[in-house]
Design a protein around this motif. Structure first.
Motif, PDB file in Angstrom:
ATOM      1  N   ASP A 151       0.474  -1.328   0.015  1.00  0.00           N
ATOM      2  CA  ASP A 151       0.196   0.073   0.450  1.00  0.00           C
ATOM      3  C   ASP A 151       0.799   0.928  -0.130  1.00  0.00           C
ATOM      4  O   ASP A 151       2.040   1.153   0.503  1.00  0.00           O
ATOM      5  N   THR A 152       0.338   2.425  -0.491  1.00  0.00           N
ATOM      6  CA  THR A 152       1.307   3.589  -0.202  1.00  0.00           C
ATOM      7  C   THR A 152       0.204   4.537   0.538  1.00  0.00           C
ATOM      8  O   THR A 152      -0.715   4.428   1.176  1.00  0.00           O
ATOM      9  N   LEU A 153       1.267   5.566   1.031  1.00  0.00           N
ATOM     10  CA  LEU A 153       0.887   6.304   2.731  1.00  0.00           C
ATOM     11  C   LEU A 153       1.714   7.859   1.751  1.00  0.00           C
ATOM     12  O   LEU A 153       2.579   7.986   2.363  1.00  0.00           O
ATOM     13  N   THR A 154       0.531   8.380   1.957  1.00  0.00           N
ATOM     14  CA  THR A 154       0.998  10.039   1.759  1.00  0.00           C
ATOM     15  C   THR A 154       0.478  10.745   2.475  1.00  0.00           C
ATOM     16  O   THR A 154      -0.754  11.323   3.281  1.00  0.00           O
ATOM     17  N   LEU A 155       1.860  11.581   2.576  1.00  0.00           N
ATOM     18  CA  LEU A 155       1.574  12.636   4.329  1.00  0.00           C
ATOM     19  C   LEU A 155       2.602  13.801   3.883  1.00  0.00           C
ATOM     20  O   LEU A 155       3.431  13.736   3.169  1.00  0.00           O
ATOM     21  N   PRO A 156       2.014  14.919   4.339  1.00  0.00           N
ATOM     22  CA  PRO A 156       2.166  15.699   4.586  1.00  0.00           C
ATOM     23  C   PRO A 156       3.972  16.126   4.854  1.00  0.00           C
ATOM     24  O   PRO A 156       4.424  15.451   6.045  1.00  0.00           O
ATOM     25  N   ARG A 211      11.235  10.343   3.336  1.00  0.00           N
ATOM     26  CA  ARG A 211      12.020  10.988   1.875  1.00  0.00           C
ATOM     27  C   ARG A 211      10.427  10.270   1.498  1.00  0.00           C
ATOM     28  O   ARG A 211       9.908   9.408   1.456  1.00  0.00           O
ATOM     29  N   HIS A 212       9.771  10.912   0.508  1.00  0.00           N
ATOM     30  CA  HIS A 212       9.299  10.452  -0.924  1.00  0.00           C
ATOM     31  C   HIS A 212      10.116   9.529  -1.690  1.00  0.00           C
ATOM     32  O   HIS A 212      11.489   9.786  -1.907  1.00  0.00           O
ATOM     33  N   GLY A 213       9.117   8.507  -1.439  1.00  0.00           N
ATOM     34  CA  GLY A 213       9.293   6.731  -1.963  1.00  0.00           C
ATOM     35  C   GLY A 213       9.696   5.484  -0.849  1.00  0.00           C
ATOM     36  O   GLY A 213      10.493   4.761  -0.986  1.00  0.00           O
ATOM     37  N   ASN A 214      10.449   6.564   0.740  1.00  0.00           N
ATOM     38  CA  ASN A 214      10.581   5.460   1.385  1.00  0.00           C
ATOM     39  C   ASN A 214      10.113   3.770   1.925  1.00  0.00           C
ATOM     40  O   ASN A 214       8.310   4.608   1.684  1.00  0.00           O
ATOM     41  N   GLN A 227       4.672   2.373   1.107  1.00  0.00           N
ATOM     42  CA  GLN A 227       5.782   3.380   0.170  1.00  0.00           C
ATOM     43  C   GLN A 227       5.675   4.645   0.574  1.00  0.00           C
ATOM     44  O   GLN A 227       4.027   4.770   0.535  1.00  0.00           O
ATOM     45  N   VAL A 228       6.310   5.569   1.072  1.00  0.00           N
ATOM     46  CA  VAL A 228       5.524   6.571   1.830  1.00  0.00           C
ATOM     47  C   VAL A 228       6.177   7.594   0.643  1.00  0.00           C
ATOM     48  O   VAL A 228       6.948   7.827  -0.498  1.00  0.00           O
ATOM     49  N   PHE A 229       4.372   8.520   0.419  1.00  0.00           N
ATOM     50  CA  PHE A 229       4.510   9.004  -0.554  1.00  0.00           C
ATOM     51  C   PHE A 229       4.624  10.984  -0.111  1.00  0.00           C
ATOM     52  O   PHE A 229       3.195  10.852   1.052  1.00  0.00           O
ATOM     53  N   ALA A 230       5.336  12.354  -0.194  1.00  0.00           N
ATOM     54  CA  ALA A 230       5.364  13.671   0.151  1.00  0.00           C
ATOM     55  C   ALA A 230       3.645  14.058  -0.544  1.00  0.00           C
ATOM     56  O   ALA A 230       3.581  13.875  -2.152  1.00  0.00           O
ATOM     57  N   ALA A 231       3.135  14.224   0.151  1.00  0.00           N
ATOM     58  CA  ALA A 231       1.666  14.870  -0.248  1.00  0.00           C
ATOM     59  C   ALA A 231       2.523  16.473  -0.815  1.00  0.00           C
ATOM     60  O   ALA A 231       2.397  17.357  -0.558  1.00  0.00           O
TER      61      ALA A 231
END
Length: 200
Positions: free
Chosen positions: A18-23, A53-56, A67-71
């Motif tokens: 899954d992905t997690l988009t956070l500010p 970081r974006h993509g971690n 996977q973490v995305f930068a919002a």
């Protein structure tokens, strides 16, 4: 609820569950409850460490990878010429101890990005920057000390390898020159002895 407990090296091949988009303000926290992009409840239980970081990649206690995305969030992007102007802008904004993202757009323009702040914006304009207020991911530079472990050592090894090959080339040419001059003296001495014997 998935418990995300471990940071994973980005070079690891992993199936992303899954992905997690956070500010940015939430990516600096090691403890957090959030909802993934597919609507799954997750909790972050991470050690204190670098900003996400974006993509971690993060691993859950049950094994899943998220996977973490930068919002996208409100940011100010200051465009400036490369070279001295860019260095000066980064230096003066960095002296204010704020997080900065650095980059270059598709048109080749260099930029420095930061959260909206009228004091920083006035300073950037004084230093020759053109400002844009918009929504974009804010993924600032991680601290130099945080990167020192892996990235600095990689750069050092690369430089060392380069200097080693350079020294090898010098040694080779030096030895070749010595051999050549040695042969020349030897030949000269041989001919001198021949002449001497011939005279006798």
């Amino acid at each position: 609820m998935l418990e995300l407990i471990k940071r994973i090296d980005g070079s690891t091949q992993a199936d992303v569950h899954d992905t997690l988009t956070l500010p940015y303000e939430l990516r600096i926290r090691g403890r957090l409850k959030a909802v993934t992009d597919s609507g799954l409840d997750v909790g972050l239980f991470l050690d204190r460490g670098p900003v996400l970081r974006h993509g971690n990649l993060l691993q859950a206690s049950s094994g899943e990878i998220v996977q973490v995305f930068a919002a996208d969030e409100p940011v100010t992007t200051a465009y400036v010429e490369s070279g001295l102007a860019l260095g000066r802008l980064g230096y003066h904004l960095g002296n204010r101890h704020v997080s900065l993202a650095l980059g270059r757009d598709e048109e080749g323009r260099y930029w420095v990005r930061f959260p909206p702040d009228h004091v920083l914006e006035e300073l950037a304009v004084l230093l020759g920057a053109t400002l844009s207020h918009h929504q974009a991911p804010f993924d600032p530079e991680s601290g130099a000390y945080a990167q020192a472990g892996r990235e600095h050592s990689h750069a050092h090894e690369h430089a060392h390898a380069h200097s080693h090959s350079h020294e090898h080339a010098d040694d080779h040419s030096h030895e070749h020159a010595d051999d050549h001059s040695h042969e020349h003296h030897h030949a000269h001495g041989h001919s001198h002895n021949d002449d001497h014997n011939h005279a006798h």
